[in-house]
Design a protein around this motif. Structure first.
Motif, short mmCIF file in Angstrom:
data_model
loop_
_atom_site.label_atom_id
_atom_site.label_comp_id
_atom_site.label_asym_id
_atom_site.label_seq_id
_atom_site.Cartn_x
_atom_site.Cartn_y
_atom_site.Cartn_z
N GLN A 59 103.78 -68.72 -0.85
CA GLN A 59 102.73 -69.71 -0.62
C GLN A 59 101.57 -69.07 0.14
O GLN A 59 101.21 -69.46 1.24
N GLU A 60 100.99 -68.04 -0.47
CA GLU A 60 99.88 -67.31 0.11
C GLU A 60 98.68 -67.37 -0.84
O GLU A 60 98.84 -67.68 -2.02
N PRO A 61 97.48 -67.08 -0.33
CA PRO A 61 96.28 -67.22 -1.17
C PRO A 61 96.37 -66.50 -2.51
O PRO A 61 96.06 -67.09 -3.55
N MET A 62 96.82 -65.23 -2.50
CA MET A 62 96.84 -64.48 -3.75
C MET A 62 97.74 -65.14 -4.77
O MET A 62 97.39 -65.27 -5.96
N TYR A 63 98.91 -65.61 -4.35
CA TYR A 63 99.85 -66.21 -5.29
C TYR A 63 99.40 -67.60 -5.73
O TYR A 63 99.68 -68.02 -6.86
N LEU A 64 98.70 -68.32 -4.87
CA LEU A 64 98.15 -69.61 -5.29
C LEU A 64 97.06 -69.42 -6.34
O LEU A 64 96.98 -70.19 -7.31
N PHE A 65 96.24 -68.38 -6.17
CA PHE A 65 95.25 -68.08 -7.20
C PHE A 65 95.94 -67.63 -8.49
O PHE A 65 95.48 -67.97 -9.59
N LEU A 66 97.03 -66.88 -8.36
CA LEU A 66 97.78 -66.48 -9.55
C LEU A 66 98.37 -67.68 -10.27
O LEU A 66 98.43 -67.70 -11.50
N ALA A 67 98.81 -68.68 -9.50
CA ALA A 67 99.32 -69.91 -10.12
C ALA A 67 98.22 -70.61 -10.92
O ALA A 67 98.46 -71.08 -12.05
N MET A 68 97.02 -70.68 -10.34
CA MET A 68 95.89 -71.28 -11.07
C MET A 68 95.57 -70.48 -12.32
O MET A 68 95.27 -71.04 -13.38
N LEU A 69 95.64 -69.15 -12.21
CA LEU A 69 95.38 -68.29 -13.36
C LEU A 69 96.43 -68.49 -14.43
O LEU A 69 96.12 -68.51 -15.63
N ALA A 70 97.69 -68.67 -14.04
CA ALA A 70 98.77 -68.89 -15.00
C ALA A 70 98.57 -70.21 -15.75
O ALA A 70 98.76 -70.28 -16.97
N ILE A 71 98.18 -71.25 -15.03
CA ILE A 71 97.91 -72.54 -15.68
C ILE A 71 96.76 -72.41 -16.68
O ILE A 71 96.82 -72.93 -17.80
N THR A 72 95.73 -71.69 -16.27
CA THR A 72 94.58 -71.48 -17.16
C THR A 72 94.99 -70.72 -18.41
O THR A 72 94.55 -71.07 -19.52
#
Length: 288
Positions: A59-72
C-alpha cells in the motif's frame, strides 16, 4: 465501398472493419497470438491488483499507481481485443456507428490515462530518489487519489470531443475502416467533407497528453540521473538504477510504438499498412 444498411443521417448505420489489410489469409492464425496476449494481460493485471489489494506492505504510492495502470490496461485491452478476435475467427466485421464511437472513446481515453499513469510513476521515482524525506508526505493516499482522478478527468474531457466532432461529419456512405478497431484517424479518413477541425484537434490532444507527459518524464529522469551520478556509494547507485530501469523499459515500450503510430498516421511515412496495424494492435493506440 458503400454501406448496404444506411441511415437517414449523414453517417452510415455501421462500419466494416478490415482487420489487417494484406494479411486476411493469415489472420485466423494471427488471432491465436492476440488471444494468448489478451489472456496473459487479463490474468497478469488481475494478479497485480489482487496482490496489491491483499498485501498491506504494497500500500505504497508506486504500487497504487501500478494498480491504476493495471486497471487501465484491462480497460484498453478489453475495448479492442474481443471484437478483434470475433473479426479474425468469425468474420463478423460490422460494428454499429455508435458502437464504433464508443469504442473510440474508450480506446483513446484509456491510452491517455495510461500515459498519465506512466508520468505519475516517473514523478514517484523522482520524489523517492531526489526527495526521500518528503516522499511520503507529498504522495499521501489523498494526493494519489487526486492525481489519478485528474489524469482520468483529463482523458475524458480531451477525448470526448472526438466522438462529437466525428458524429457531425458527412461520410457519403463510406464505411470500410482499414483497421482492426475504431481509431480516431482511421475513422476521420472516411469523411468526405472538411475534417480539418477534427484533425487539428487530434493533434492538439496528442501534444497536450503525450507531449506534456513525455516532457515531465524526461525532466524527472534527467534529474534522477544527475542525482544518482552524484552518489558516492556504488551499491546505492546500482540500486537506484535498478529501481528505475524496469519502469523506463515500460515507458519506452509504450511511447516508441505510440510515436511510430502517430507518425505513420499523420505524415504518411512509407511503412506497409499491415505493419502499422500490427503495431497498433500489439501496443495499443496513442491518445490522438
Amino acid at each position: 465501398m458503400s454501406c448496404l444498411n444506411t441511415s437517414t443521417r449523414s453517417h452510415p448505420a455501421a462500419f466494416l472493419l478490415v482487420s489487417i489489410p494484406g494479411l486476411q489469409e493469415a489472420q485466423f492464425w494471427i488471432a491465436f497470438l492476440f488471444c494468448i496476449m489478451y489472456v496473459i494481460a487479463v490474468l497478469g493485471n488481475a494478479t497485480v491488483l489482487c496482490f496489491i489489494k491483499t498485501e498491506p506492505s504494497l500500500q505504497e504510492p508506486m504500487y497504487l499507481f501500478l494498480a491504476m495502470l493495471a486497471i487501465t490496461n484491462l480497460v484498453l485491452s478489453t475495448s479492442t481485443l474481443p471484437k478483434m478476435l470475433i473479426i479474425f475467427w468469425l468474420g463478423s466485421r460490422e460494428i454499429r456507428f455508435h458502437a464504433c464511437l464508443t469504442q473510440m472513446f474508450f480506446v483513446h481515453t484509456s491510452s491517455s490515462v495510461e500515459s498519465g499513469m506512466l508520468m505519475a510513476l516517473a514523478l514517484d521515482h523522482y520524489l523517492a530518489i531526489c526527495c526521500p524525506l518528503r516522499h511520503s508526505s507529498i504522495l499521501s493516499v489523498p494526493a494519489i487519489v487526486t492525481m489519478g482522478s485528474l489524469v482520468l478527468a483529463r482523458g475524458v474531457l480531451l477525448v470526448s470531443p472526438f466522438s462529437l466532432l466525428v458524429r457531425r461529419l458527412p461520410f457519403c456512405q463510406r464505411c470500410l475502416i482499414s483497421h482492426s478497431y475504431c481509431e480516431h484517424m482511421a475513422v476521420v479518413k472516411l469523411v468526405c467533407g472538411d475534417a480539418t477541425v477534427s484533425v487539428i484537434y487530434g493533434l492538439f490532444v496528442a501534444f497536450m497528453v503525450m507531449g506534456f507527459d513525455v516532457l515531465i518524464i524526461s525532466v524527472s529522469y534527467a534529474t534522477i540521473l544527475q542525482a544518482v551520478l552524484r552518489l558516492l556509494c556504488t551499491d546505492a547507485r546500482l540500486k537506484s538504477f535498478s529501481t528505475c530501469a524496469s519502469l523506463l523499459c515500460v515507458i519506452l515500450t509504450y511511447y516508441v510504438p505510440a510515436l511510430f503510430i502517430f507518425l505513420t498516421h499523420r505524415f504518411g511515412l512509407n511503412v506497409p499498412h499491415h505493419v502499422h496495424i500490427l503495431v497498433a494492435n500489439l501496443c495499443g493506440c496513442p491518445p490522438m
